[in-house]
Motif scaffolding. Sequence first.
Motif, PDB file in Angstrom:
ATOM      1  N   UNK A 199      -5.598   1.966  -3.359  1.00 54.87           N
ATOM      2  CA  UNK A 199      -4.574   2.270  -2.117  1.00 54.87           C
ATOM      3  C   UNK A 199      -3.337   2.077  -2.376  1.00 54.87           C
ATOM      4  N   UNK A 200      -2.942   1.039  -3.471  1.00 55.17           N
ATOM      5  CA  UNK A 200      -1.586   0.333  -3.648  1.00 55.17           C
ATOM      6  C   UNK A 200      -0.615   1.542  -4.301  1.00 55.17           C
TER       7      UNK A 200
ATOM      8  N   UNK B 121      15.849 -19.085  -4.005  1.00 55.07           N
ATOM      9  CA  UNK B 121      14.619 -18.764  -3.222  1.00 55.07           C
ATOM     10  C   UNK B 121      13.989 -17.765  -3.860  1.00 55.07           C
ATOM     11  N   UNK B 122      12.427 -17.839  -3.653  1.00 54.23           N
ATOM     12  CA  UNK B 122      11.776 -16.812  -3.947  1.00 54.23           C
ATOM     13  C   UNK B 122      10.804 -16.433  -2.660  1.00 54.23           C
ATOM     14  N   UNK B 123      10.864 -15.166  -2.226  1.00 53.85           N
ATOM     15  CA  UNK B 123       9.850 -14.848  -1.438  1.00 53.85           C
ATOM     16  C   UNK B 123       8.666 -13.556  -2.021  1.00 53.85           C
ATOM     17  N   UNK B 124       7.459 -14.140  -1.538  1.00 52.68           N
ATOM     18  CA  UNK B 124       6.509 -13.227  -1.844  1.00 52.68           C
ATOM     19  C   UNK B 124       5.972 -12.414  -0.755  1.00 52.68           C
ATOM     20  N   UNK B 125       6.166 -11.182  -0.632  1.00 49.22           N
ATOM     21  CA  UNK B 125       5.554 -10.477   0.543  1.00 49.22           C
ATOM     22  C   UNK B 125       5.149  -9.072   0.345  1.00 49.22           C
ATOM     23  N   UNK B 126       4.618  -8.619   1.396  1.00 49.75           N
ATOM     24  CA  UNK B 126       3.911  -7.135   1.365  1.00 49.75           C
ATOM     25  C   UNK B 126       2.448  -7.285   1.834  1.00 49.75           C
ATOM     26  N   UNK B 127       1.443  -6.579   0.928  1.00 44.62           N
ATOM     27  CA  UNK B 127       0.200  -6.625   1.131  1.00 44.62           C
ATOM     28  C   UNK B 127      -0.481  -7.993   1.277  1.00 44.62           C
TER      29      UNK B 127
ATOM     30  N   UNK C 217       0.820  -1.209  -0.138  1.00 47.07           N
ATOM     31  CA  UNK C 217       0.014  -0.022   0.005  1.00 47.07           C
ATOM     32  C   UNK C 217       0.996   1.311   0.054  1.00 47.07           C
ATOM     33  N   UNK C 218       0.347   2.179  -0.677  1.00 43.11           N
ATOM     34  CA  UNK C 218       1.310   3.457  -0.767  1.00 43.11           C
ATOM     35  C   UNK C 218       1.355   4.184   0.531  1.00 43.11           C
ATOM     36  N   UNK C 219       0.398   4.089   1.341  1.00 44.92           N
ATOM     37  CA  UNK C 219       0.708   4.639   2.827  1.00 44.92           C
ATOM     38  C   UNK C 219       1.565   4.080   3.836  1.00 44.92           C
ATOM     39  N   UNK C 220       2.304   3.031   3.605  1.00 44.94           N
ATOM     40  CA  UNK C 220       3.032   2.356   4.379  1.00 44.94           C
ATOM     41  C   UNK C 220       4.378   3.133   4.342  1.00 44.94           C
ATOM     42  N   UNK C 221       5.247   2.677   5.433  1.00 47.36           N
ATOM     43  CA  UNK C 221       6.486   3.272   5.724  1.00 47.36           C
ATOM     44  C   UNK C 221       7.314   2.336   4.944  1.00 47.36           C
ATOM     45  N   UNK C 222       7.664   2.646   3.598  1.00 43.69           N
ATOM     46  CA  UNK C 222       8.169   1.572   2.647  1.00 43.69           C
ATOM     47  C   UNK C 222       9.636   1.358   3.034  1.00 43.69           C
TER      48      UNK C 222
END
Length: 441
Positions: free
Chosen positions: A365-366, A413-419, A337-342
């Motif tokens: 929101x993303x 290794x693949x990691x899928x993360x975030x929202x 999301x755009x409002x996260x502390x990226x």
Amino acid sequence: MQTYPQTLQGWLEHCERLHAKNIDMGLARVGEVARRLALRFDCPVITVAGTNGKGSTCALLEAVAMEAGYRTGVYSSPHLVHFEERCRVRGDSVAAAALLPHFEAVERARTEAGTEVSLTYFEFTTLAILRFMSQAGLDVAILEVGLGGRLDATNIIDADCAVITSVDIDHVEFLGSDRESIGREKAGIMRAGRPVVVSDPLPPQSVIDQAQQIGADLWRFGQDFNYSGDKQQWSWAGRGRRYAGLAYPALRGANQLINASGALAALEALRQRLPVTAQAVRLGLARVELPGRFQVVPGQPALVLDVAHNPHSVAALTANLDAMGYFPTTHAVFGAMADKDLAPMLEKIAPLIDRWYFTDLPTPRAESAAGLQQKWSTLPAASATGRKAGTSLHASPEEALRAAVEAADPTDRIVVFGSFYTVGGVLKNGVPRLHAKHLDA
């Protein structure tokens, strides 16, 4: 004559049109409709709030209670793939058809006697699910707070036991910009004279102060309960109770011991109304499941799915990835999301990532994939000496994962993360099919 939607999707679309805001904090409106519905529970209610660890704690409570023979009900949000995941009875997602009468009941109550009450999507759907659960013959209801606690729609129900997991910085526009302010919001789920389990090892003072001010029965990690362990097993000790020689929870990650400790403390606090055996504890910990929380999908390359979407949870993900051992290359599919502390999220995990696959997500929101790439390019980690992680942009999590699988070697290794949208996007579109490239190699 009033006509109502005939499908769950129809009701969800109706809910999306009712209120001008996606989030409108406050209990007055949702409380009024709950009063009109005469909403109440006849079983113990455990409400779980926190920045991270809420879903895992709910799943652990559910698993142990189920092994003890109780008919459990869990309300959690958001969902990964299907809306029905938000409500589980005895571990199974509710059928869409079973929810329809309760959506209709909420709509009737909301518009009763010409005094229409405006509800947000979350408030309306929460009321519908709570009404369903209240009539489902449950032995225990487990409610996961959506946002904050004090003003969250779930807080219209008085918790018999409150659990507060980790407290960290997130949703600052609604909850405040520091841990003390956020802790004060989480503490709003406490009730006078009733147990509150605080599983954050270093909780904000505001949480402790609120418990003392209202006279709640405070169970504090490190004081009223704790755990110890080695590489093979762990033990839990609380007020007058101890479980020794426990196998590690089936949920992966070192932070799950803290979540499990909090869940066991809550069950101990409700022992008079909800007794569980040591065998139920052992089996529940061994069998608990929760998709998207450091979930490792079998196959090659190694595939990890995690809904880490704030700095605190990304730090935990980073530690868990580091503990997995050596992989020649780690590929990361990331959408948020755009409002996260990226910036701190990207900086924290950057040393482990060799290639980024930034993805768009199907919500306004993303942050866009291009926006994520731009934010990444400005960070010191992106230009660190001797380490230049490649990046690419993708229209969906499915497309990003497909590109990562094509680029990865079997030993990578693949990691899928975030929202939740990121992880849900790859689960919805078939991880096994996308991940099959190297299975027969």
